[in-house]
Design a protein around this motif. Sequence first.
Motif, PDB file in Angstrom:
ATOM      1  N   MET A 309    -133.101  41.868  53.799  1.00 34.16           N
ATOM      2  CA  MET A 309    -132.924  42.249  55.195  1.00 34.16           C
ATOM      3  C   MET A 309    -134.030  41.676  56.070  1.00 34.16           C
ATOM      4  SD  MET A 309    -131.424  46.147  55.385  1.00 34.16           S
ATOM      5  CE  MET A 309    -132.371  46.887  54.047  1.00 34.16           C
ATOM      6  N   ARG A 310    -135.259  41.579  55.504  1.00 36.82           N
ATOM      7  CA  ARG A 310    -136.397  41.043  56.252  1.00 36.82           C
ATOM      8  C   ARG A 310    -136.538  39.523  56.070  1.00 36.82           C
ATOM      9  NH1 ARG A 310    -137.001  45.263  59.261  1.00 36.82           N
ATOM     10  NH2 ARG A 310    -138.616  46.811  58.787  1.00 36.82           N
ATOM     11  N   GLN A 311    -135.655  38.918  55.272  1.00 33.31           N
ATOM     12  CA  GLN A 311    -135.688  37.482  54.985  1.00 33.31           C
ATOM     13  C   GLN A 311    -137.022  37.072  54.348  1.00 33.31           C
ATOM     14  OE1 GLN A 311    -133.939  34.797  57.950  1.00 33.31           O
ATOM     15  NE2 GLN A 311    -133.184  36.591  59.082  1.00 33.31           N
ATOM     16  N   VAL A 312    -137.465  37.870  53.382  1.00 33.03           N
ATOM     17  CA  VAL A 312    -138.701  37.600  52.649  1.00 33.03           C
ATOM     18  C   VAL A 312    -138.330  37.035  51.281  1.00 33.03           C
ATOM     19  CG1 VAL A 312    -140.822  38.577  51.704  1.00 33.03           C
ATOM     20  CG2 VAL A 312    -139.866  39.499  53.836  1.00 33.03           C
ATOM     21  N   PRO A 313    -138.804  35.842  50.935  1.00 34.05           N
ATOM     22  CA  PRO A 313    -138.496  35.282  49.615  1.00 34.05           C
ATOM     23  C   PRO A 313    -139.127  36.108  48.500  1.00 34.05           C
ATOM     24  CG  PRO A 313    -140.124  33.929  50.746  1.00 34.05           C
ATOM     25  CD  PRO A 313    -139.643  34.932  51.746  1.00 34.05           C
ATOM     26  N   ILE A 314    -138.470  36.101  47.344  1.00 31.90           N
ATOM     27  CA  ILE A 314    -138.848  36.987  46.245  1.00 31.90           C
ATOM     28  C   ILE A 314    -139.297  36.180  45.038  1.00 31.90           C
ATOM     29  CG2 ILE A 314    -138.004  38.764  44.662  1.00 31.90           C
ATOM     30  CD1 ILE A 314    -135.854  39.410  46.812  1.00 31.90           C
ATOM     31  N   VAL A 315    -140.418  36.589  44.453  1.00 38.39           N
ATOM     32  CA  VAL A 315    -140.803  36.150  43.122  1.00 38.39           C
ATOM     33  C   VAL A 315    -140.628  37.362  42.222  1.00 38.39           C
ATOM     34  CG1 VAL A 315    -142.645  35.299  41.633  1.00 38.39           C
ATOM     35  CG2 VAL A 315    -142.401  34.400  43.961  1.00 38.39           C
ATOM     36  N   SER A 316    -139.728  37.257  41.261  1.00 43.62           N
ATOM     37  CA  SER A 316    -139.290  38.411  40.480  1.00 43.62           C
ATOM     38  C   SER A 316    -140.056  38.536  39.172  1.00 43.62           C
ATOM     39  CB  SER A 316    -137.788  38.281  40.187  1.00 43.62           C
ATOM     40  OG  SER A 316    -137.359  39.309  39.329  1.00 43.62           O
ATOM     41  N   TYR A 317    -140.547  39.763  38.905  1.00 43.65           N
ATOM     42  CA  TYR A 317    -141.176  40.093  37.630  1.00 43.65           C
ATOM     43  C   TYR A 317    -140.554  41.405  37.138  1.00 43.65           C
ATOM     44  CZ  TYR A 317    -144.806  40.478  34.062  1.00 43.65           C
ATOM     45  OH  TYR A 317    -145.473  40.560  32.866  1.00 43.65           O
ATOM     46  N   PRO A 318    -139.334  41.343  36.577  1.00 43.56           N
ATOM     47  CA  PRO A 318    -138.576  42.554  36.237  1.00 43.56           C
ATOM     48  C   PRO A 318    -139.134  43.260  35.014  1.00 43.56           C
ATOM     49  CG  PRO A 318    -137.396  40.597  35.519  1.00 43.56           C
ATOM     50  CD  PRO A 318    -138.599  40.106  36.274  1.00 43.56           C
ATOM     51  N   GLN A 319    -138.813  44.571  34.921  1.00 37.41           N
ATOM     52  CA  GLN A 319    -139.304  45.385  33.813  1.00 37.41           C
ATOM     53  C   GLN A 319    -138.188  45.922  32.924  1.00 37.41           C
ATOM     54  OE1 GLN A 319    -142.891  45.770  33.478  1.00 37.41           O
ATOM     55  NE2 GLN A 319    -142.475  44.057  34.862  1.00 37.41           N
ATOM     56  N   ILE A 320    -137.018  46.129  33.475  1.00 44.35           N
ATOM     57  CA  ILE A 320    -135.892  46.649  32.702  1.00 44.35           C
ATOM     58  C   ILE A 320    -134.677  45.746  32.939  1.00 44.35           C
ATOM     59  CG2 ILE A 320    -136.732  49.025  32.682  1.00 44.35           C
ATOM     60  CD1 ILE A 320    -134.851  49.682  34.938  1.00 44.35           C
ATOM     61  N   PRO A 321    -133.648  45.861  32.085  1.00 45.66           N
ATOM     62  CA  PRO A 321    -132.545  44.890  32.147  1.00 45.66           C
ATOM     63  C   PRO A 321    -131.870  44.765  33.504  1.00 45.66           C
ATOM     64  CG  PRO A 321    -132.464  46.061  30.068  1.00 45.66           C
ATOM     65  CD  PRO A 321    -133.541  46.719  30.877  1.00 45.66           C
ATOM     66  N   GLU A 322    -131.617  45.876  34.195  1.00 49.99           N
ATOM     67  CA  GLU A 322    -130.911  45.747  35.469  1.00 49.99           C
ATOM     68  C   GLU A 322    -131.763  45.002  36.491  1.00 49.99           C
ATOM     69  OE1 GLU A 322    -131.158  49.541  38.225  1.00 49.99           O
ATOM     70  OE2 GLU A 322    -130.540  50.146  36.228  1.00 49.99           O
ATOM     71  N   GLN A 323    -133.091  45.155  36.413  1.00 55.08           N
ATOM     72  CA  GLN A 323    -133.971  44.392  37.298  1.00 55.08           C
ATOM     73  C   GLN A 323    -133.932  42.909  36.952  1.00 55.08           C
ATOM     74  OE1 GLN A 323    -137.760  46.342  36.772  1.00 55.08           O
ATOM     75  NE2 GLN A 323    -137.049  48.258  37.693  1.00 55.08           N
ATOM     76  N   SER A 324    -133.844  42.601  35.662  1.00 58.77           N
ATOM     77  CA  SER A 324    -133.708  41.199  35.247  1.00 58.77           C
ATOM     78  C   SER A 324    -132.428  40.590  35.792  1.00 58.77           C
ATOM     79  CB  SER A 324    -133.727  41.096  33.719  1.00 58.77           C
ATOM     80  OG  SER A 324    -134.969  41.506  33.187  1.00 58.77           O
ATOM     81  N   ALA A 325    -131.330  41.369  35.773  1.00 58.04           N
ATOM     82  CA  ALA A 325    -130.066  40.881  36.321  1.00 58.04           C
ATOM     83  C   ALA A 325    -130.201  40.591  37.812  1.00 58.04           C
ATOM     84  CB  ALA A 325    -128.961  41.911  36.078  1.00 58.04           C
ATOM     85  N   ASN A 326    -130.906  41.464  38.521  1.00 56.25           N
ATOM     86  CA  ASN A 326    -131.127  41.240  39.952  1.00 56.25           C
ATOM     87  C   ASN A 326    -131.960  39.986  40.186  1.00 56.25           C
ATOM     88  OD1 ASN A 326    -129.856  43.729  40.175  1.00 56.25           O
ATOM     89  ND2 ASN A 326    -131.754  44.850  40.554  1.00 56.25           N
ATOM     90  N   GLY A 327    -133.010  39.820  39.369  1.00 55.57           N
ATOM     91  CA  GLY A 327    -133.875  38.646  39.516  1.00 55.57           C
ATOM     92  C   GLY A 327    -133.124  37.354  39.232  1.00 55.57           C
ATOM     93  N   ARG A 328    -132.242  37.384  38.237  1.00 57.35           N
ATOM     94  CA  ARG A 328    -131.432  36.197  37.950  1.00 57.35           C
ATOM     95  C   ARG A 328    -130.521  35.871  39.125  1.00 57.35           C
ATOM     96  NH1 ARG A 328    -131.071  38.667  32.864  1.00 57.35           N
ATOM     97  NH2 ARG A 328    -128.957  39.457  33.297  1.00 57.35           N
ATOM     98  N   ARG A 329    -129.959  36.907  39.730  1.00 57.02           N
ATOM     99  CA  ARG A 329    -129.069  36.673  40.868  1.00 57.02           C
ATOM    100  C   ARG A 329    -129.841  36.122  42.066  1.00 57.02           C
ATOM    101  NH1 ARG A 329    -124.122  34.982  41.894  1.00 57.02           N
ATOM    102  NH2 ARG A 329    -123.069  36.070  43.595  1.00 57.02           N
ATOM    103  N   VAL A 330    -131.034  36.629  42.283  1.00 55.73           N
ATOM    104  CA  VAL A 330    -131.888  36.090  43.349  1.00 55.73           C
ATOM    105  C   VAL A 330    -132.119  34.601  43.139  1.00 55.73           C
ATOM    106  CG1 VAL A 330    -134.277  36.087  44.206  1.00 55.73           C
ATOM    107  CG2 VAL A 330    -133.030  38.248  43.999  1.00 55.73           C
ATOM    108  N   GLN A 331    -132.419  34.218  41.904  1.00 50.02           N
ATOM    109  CA  GLN A 331    -132.688  32.807  41.611  1.00 50.02           C
ATOM    110  C   GLN A 331    -131.402  31.977  41.715  1.00 50.02           C
ATOM    111  OE1 GLN A 331    -135.939  31.378  38.970  1.00 50.02           O
ATOM    112  NE2 GLN A 331    -134.288  31.029  37.521  1.00 50.02           N
ATOM    113  N   GLU A 332    -130.284  32.498  41.214  1.00 47.00           N
ATOM    114  CA  GLU A 332    -129.006  31.775  41.288  1.00 47.00           C
ATOM    115  C   GLU A 332    -128.627  31.440  42.731  1.00 47.00           C
ATOM    116  OE1 GLU A 332    -126.184  34.357  39.530  1.00 47.00           O
ATOM    117  OE2 GLU A 332    -126.940  34.108  37.473  1.00 47.00           O
ATOM    118  N   LEU A 333    -128.889  32.372  43.629  1.00 46.04           N
ATOM    119  CA  LEU A 333    -128.503  32.202  45.025  1.00 46.04           C
ATOM    120  C   LEU A 333    -129.575  31.500  45.858  1.00 46.04           C
ATOM    121  CD1 LEU A 333    -126.823  35.693  45.622  1.00 46.04           C
ATOM    122  CD2 LEU A 333    -125.684  33.488  45.278  1.00 46.04           C
TER     123      LEU A 333
END
Length: 392
Positions: A309-333
């Motif tokens: 919403m704030r248009q801030v780019p993300i560097v993802s360091y997930p801890q549990i599987p659902e967070q990893s799925a979110n991080g993968r989607r961030v990178q895919e897009l």
Amino acid sequence: MHIAFITAPASGHVYPTLPLVQELTRRGHRVGYATGAAYGDMIAASGAELFPLDWEPAQVAASKGGQTTEELADMLVASISATRRVLPSVVDWLTADRPDVLVHDAVTVIGSMVAHKLGLPLASTFPNFAGNDKFDLTPLFTPRDFDPMRPRFQQFVADRNQLAADFGVPVESMGGPAAYAGLNLVFLPREFQPSNELFGEEFKFIGPSFGIRDDGDDWQPPAGRRVLFVALGTVVNDRADFFATVIKAFGGSDWHVAMAVGHQVDIAELGEIPANFDVRPFFPQPTVLRHAEVFLSHTGMGSTMEALMRQVPIVSYPQIPEQSANGRRVQELGLGRLLDISRDVDPDELRRTVEEVAVDKEIRANLAMMAEHIRNAGGPPAGADAIEEMVR
């Protein structure tokens, strides 16, 4: 209308619902909200009446490198135990003050169980990716070492089945496609959902909203400094080693680092805090993101949506599987980058990744497009419209 909400007492599940609750009460509907008492002030600020549950969120553990099957099973066993404990009071509440519709968090199985038992119209909310009979969420939420035959996981299965039998509902009412409601409100834009073409009109992708959490705060960074916001969320944040690496990577740099270490890490154990760091247990996240150049995040879905919403780019360091799925989607897009959590993060690599993401024009363009998708999703008014139409 009288609308009842039930959500497990976890920030990532409660917070996304509050703008919708606020919109419903603004329209004159009466909303009762069942969750843990700790969220009482925010529930009241949204205009709803809290029905407090004797429910403290279970401690969620994740080993270094990612959550294991045993850790997932511990969380699930605790959830079934909590559900068993609060079920009688929820049934009494909804029997004495029957709502026109029950809105429940999709992973808070008490909602679908009680709706089945009492014959209540049911709507679901999804703060994470949605699933249906064509898109199975299970692979996104299970650890890499997942083995359903492990004794602890089998204990969860046995406890779940016994609870369903004792309550007199089919076990299918406790999750999966058979438990999905006729109306499903997803707090994501459709464009962020994987395989979104598989979801019909019963799924409304209304997107996220800050709501009352964006009322402003006096937090300000030093003038003229780039801001790196670092946070691993409110649940799985016991990572003093990671926070120490961030200090090594950015101490003395030209970044102003706002670092939220959560409630489990003693700031004193991190050693001397560099002058360019502001380290606290928690920050007013919507406000800090207004100033941030990059968000170094666990990519819980709530945090991910707030960054988008704030248009801030993300560097993802997930801890549990659902967070990893979110991080993968961030990178895919093309909205950021995903770090490899299977090994220790090198401070030089971490700083280099943040610097690259901060200046990546393609990422900035993709963020602008995703923010437009969020604005077009309709937000709380679209969700309130859908609930009203369902009841009519």
